[in-house]
Motif scaffolding. Sequence first.
Motif, PDB file in Angstrom:
ATOM      1  N   UNK A 198      12.523   5.472 -55.716  1.00  0.00           N
ATOM      2  CA  UNK A 198      13.006   5.382 -57.090  1.00  0.00           C
ATOM      3  C   UNK A 198      14.006   6.459 -57.479  1.00  0.00           C
ATOM      4  N   UNK A 199      14.120   7.506 -56.646  1.00  0.00           N
ATOM      5  CA  UNK A 199      14.970   8.599 -57.122  1.00  0.00           C
ATOM      6  C   UNK A 199      16.342   8.607 -56.438  1.00  0.00           C
ATOM      7  N   UNK A 200      17.357   8.462 -57.249  1.00  0.00           N
ATOM      8  CA  UNK A 200      18.685   8.343 -56.679  1.00  0.00           C
ATOM      9  C   UNK A 200      19.408   9.684 -56.682  1.00  0.00           C
ATOM     10  N   UNK A 201      18.615  10.719 -56.505  1.00  0.00           N
ATOM     11  CA  UNK A 201      19.091  11.951 -55.941  1.00  0.00           C
ATOM     12  C   UNK A 201      20.223  12.680 -56.634  1.00  0.00           C
ATOM     13  N   UNK A 202      19.787  13.688 -57.285  1.00  0.00           N
ATOM     14  CA  UNK A 202      20.735  14.599 -57.925  1.00  0.00           C
ATOM     15  C   UNK A 202      21.616  15.306 -56.915  1.00  0.00           C
ATOM     16  N   UNK A 203      21.023  15.669 -55.798  1.00  0.00           N
ATOM     17  CA  UNK A 203      21.777  16.486 -54.848  1.00  0.00           C
ATOM     18  C   UNK A 203      22.996  15.756 -54.299  1.00  0.00           C
ATOM     19  N   UNK A 204      22.820  14.463 -54.056  1.00  0.00           N
ATOM     20  CA  UNK A 204      23.949  13.678 -53.576  1.00  0.00           C
ATOM     21  C   UNK A 204      25.053  13.641 -54.619  1.00  0.00           C
ATOM     22  N   UNK A 205      24.677  13.549 -55.861  1.00  0.00           N
ATOM     23  CA  UNK A 205      25.681  13.511 -56.933  1.00  0.00           C
ATOM     24  C   UNK A 205      26.413  14.844 -57.034  1.00  0.00           C
ATOM     25  N   UNK A 206      25.665  15.919 -56.822  1.00  0.00           N
ATOM     26  CA  UNK A 206      26.319  17.230 -56.834  1.00  0.00           C
ATOM     27  C   UNK A 206      27.331  17.337 -55.708  1.00  0.00           C
ATOM     28  N   UNK A 252      13.570  23.631 -48.000  1.00  0.00           N
ATOM     29  CA  UNK A 252      14.614  22.608 -48.014  1.00  0.00           C
ATOM     30  C   UNK A 252      14.527  21.660 -46.839  1.00  0.00           C
ATOM     31  N   UNK A 253      14.176  22.169 -45.675  1.00  0.00           N
ATOM     32  CA  UNK A 253      14.100  21.295 -44.508  1.00  0.00           C
ATOM     33  C   UNK A 253      13.030  20.226 -44.706  1.00  0.00           C
ATOM     34  N   UNK A 254      11.853  20.651 -45.117  1.00  0.00           N
ATOM     35  CA  UNK A 254      10.765  19.705 -45.327  1.00  0.00           C
ATOM     36  C   UNK A 254      11.118  18.691 -46.403  1.00  0.00           C
ATOM     37  N   UNK A 255      11.768  19.146 -47.445  1.00  0.00           N
ATOM     38  CA  UNK A 255      12.109  18.235 -48.529  1.00  0.00           C
ATOM     39  C   UNK A 255      13.215  17.273 -48.131  1.00  0.00           C
ATOM     40  N   UNK A 256      14.120  17.728 -47.303  1.00  0.00           N
ATOM     41  CA  UNK A 256      15.145  16.817 -46.789  1.00  0.00           C
ATOM     42  C   UNK A 256      14.511  15.711 -45.966  1.00  0.00           C
ATOM     43  N   UNK A 257      13.538  16.073 -45.152  1.00  0.00           N
ATOM     44  CA  UNK A 257      12.846  15.069 -44.342  1.00  0.00           C
ATOM     45  C   UNK A 257      12.202  14.026 -45.255  1.00  0.00           C
ATOM     46  N   UNK A 258      11.499  14.494 -46.259  1.00  0.00           N
ATOM     47  CA  UNK A 258      10.927  13.612 -47.268  1.00  0.00           C
ATOM     48  C   UNK A 258      11.975  12.639 -47.795  1.00  0.00           C
ATOM     49  N   UNK A 259      13.058  13.199 -48.208  1.00  0.00           N
ATOM     50  CA  UNK A 259      14.117  12.414 -48.813  1.00  0.00           C
ATOM     51  C   UNK A 259      14.633  11.335 -47.871  1.00  0.00           C
ATOM     52  N   UNK A 260      14.802  11.703 -46.599  1.00  0.00           N
ATOM     53  CA  UNK A 260      15.304  10.728 -45.640  1.00  0.00           C
ATOM     54  C   UNK A 260      14.326   9.590 -45.405  1.00  0.00           C
ATOM     55  N   UNK A 261      13.042   9.922 -45.399  1.00  0.00           N
ATOM     56  CA  UNK A 261      12.034   8.883 -45.171  1.00  0.00           C
ATOM     57  C   UNK A 261      11.919   7.912 -46.332  1.00  0.00           C
ATOM     58  N   UNK A 262      12.090   8.421 -47.526  1.00  0.00           N
ATOM     59  CA  UNK A 262      11.838   7.581 -48.695  1.00  0.00           C
ATOM     60  C   UNK A 262      13.120   7.211 -49.429  1.00  0.00           C
ATOM     61  N   UNK A 263      14.195   6.994 -48.694  1.00  0.00           N
ATOM     62  CA  UNK A 263      15.456   6.775 -49.396  1.00  0.00           C
ATOM     63  C   UNK A 263      15.494   5.463 -50.152  1.00  0.00           C
ATOM     64  N   UNK A 264      14.570   4.575 -49.854  1.00  0.00           N
ATOM     65  CA  UNK A 264      14.521   3.337 -50.623  1.00  0.00           C
ATOM     66  C   UNK A 264      13.921   3.521 -52.005  1.00  0.00           C
ATOM     67  N   UNK A 307       5.515  15.585 -51.985  1.00  0.00           N
ATOM     68  CA  UNK A 307       6.277  14.600 -52.750  1.00  0.00           C
ATOM     69  C   UNK A 307       5.924  14.654 -54.230  1.00  0.00           C
ATOM     70  N   UNK A 308       4.651  14.807 -54.512  1.00  0.00           N
ATOM     71  CA  UNK A 308       4.234  14.892 -55.914  1.00  0.00           C
ATOM     72  C   UNK A 308       4.851  16.109 -56.595  1.00  0.00           C
TER      73      UNK A 308
END
Lengths: 195, 195
Positions: free
Chosen positions: B128-136, B114-126, B62-63
């Motif tokens: 601070x980061x509102x995700x560039x990938x979703x905007x793309x 990407x798989x590991x990072x997606x998992x991260x993203x799903x766990x911490x969706x609350x 995550x860091x």
Amino acid sequence: MSTSPSLERTSGDTRDRILDIALELFTVKGYEKTSLREIAERLGFSKAAIYYHFKSKEDILFALHMRLHAFGLGALDGPLSTNNSPTEWTAFLYQLIDQVLEHRALFILHERNRAALDALHNERHGAEHDDLEARLQAAFSDQKVKLEDRVRMASAFGAILGGLVLVGNVFADTSSDDLRAQFRMIVNDIMRTGA
Amino acid sequence: MSTSPSLERTSGDTRDRILDIALELFTVKGYEKTSLREIAERLGFSKAAIYYHFKSKEDILFALHMRLHAFGLGALDGPLSTNNSPTEWTAFLYQLIDQVLEHRALFILHERNRAALDALHNERHGAEHDDLEARLQAAFSDQKVKLEDRVRMASAFGAILGGLVLVGNVFADTSSDDLRAQFRMIVNDIMRTGA
DNA sequence: GTCTATATAGGGATAGAC
DNA sequence: GTCTATCCCTATATAGAC
């Protein structure tokens, strides 16, 4: 020669069902985070049964890799064999577009599990597949070709993979025919080959 | 505001050394196949010491994600904020080229995990980061934009990522200035914006 | 061809000394 | 801040019955 994907064939039917589920799970959860128990559960039998069809977990991944290698990349051997002029490269990319459109799921699997697949590749380098990726790298690195052309080659390659694979399931509503036409256009724009 | 990447800062120095080694190992071996013991070994201390600096293995990943998020993607917020015309999209891609050239190692880490990072993203969706990938994805899927333009946007994006990241370390001998110029040219060809 | 049971190993994580 | 020792869990893989 028969079509045995990688090892001696046994049941055939359930073997393919295992591969189908593995393809799905490896793609969404990643190879390492997917357990054999999970795959077995989805198929309605127990973990140990899988070992009748595959001698290891890695072998499942390898079989999926071979699926792409067989009916995917085989078709790319021709266009890549000669020393590449821009027009030859364009012909290769046209083939690549078709392959990606036809086997998108397998390409996505590969894109999302590159580390695991690289490990596979390193362990089995003595094997039967002499590696498309190495040939691509060689083409992009060929110092006899001027930088601009190499960048164009790599970019056009990236445009296809990036636009159809990296980006996820956008364009799922678009027909393959439309996508093929669109991406051929892009390739021509990048390679500056006439439409 | 200080530069604390994600959690409360402690030592700073060894924390960064851990991140540097993790970046390297996660990239070449993959996140899951890299053990904390291995990271610690490379740094000359024991596995448990890592837990003084990070509360979990996932936190290290995550860091690293936040590293990119901080000094990488922050710069992309501006160009992406408005509804995108071809010229605005081109401006965004120019920024992307610069970011990739400057933080290539971090981009490669992301591409290969990407798989590991997606998992991260799903766990911490609350978080601070509102995700560039979703905007793309949203931009590529926007039905108000005609298909050809969306394909061009996605392809140009893919050309950069594909040409500089997916393809590995080809072009390592080329200066960033040359590469920037080359890829800007490609973007213009794809987006059909004037040179 | 599929089962249950088990061997074995390794990884993440914690406790508590220094 | 780093150590040793340990806990605990999950995963792959095997043995042998059915």
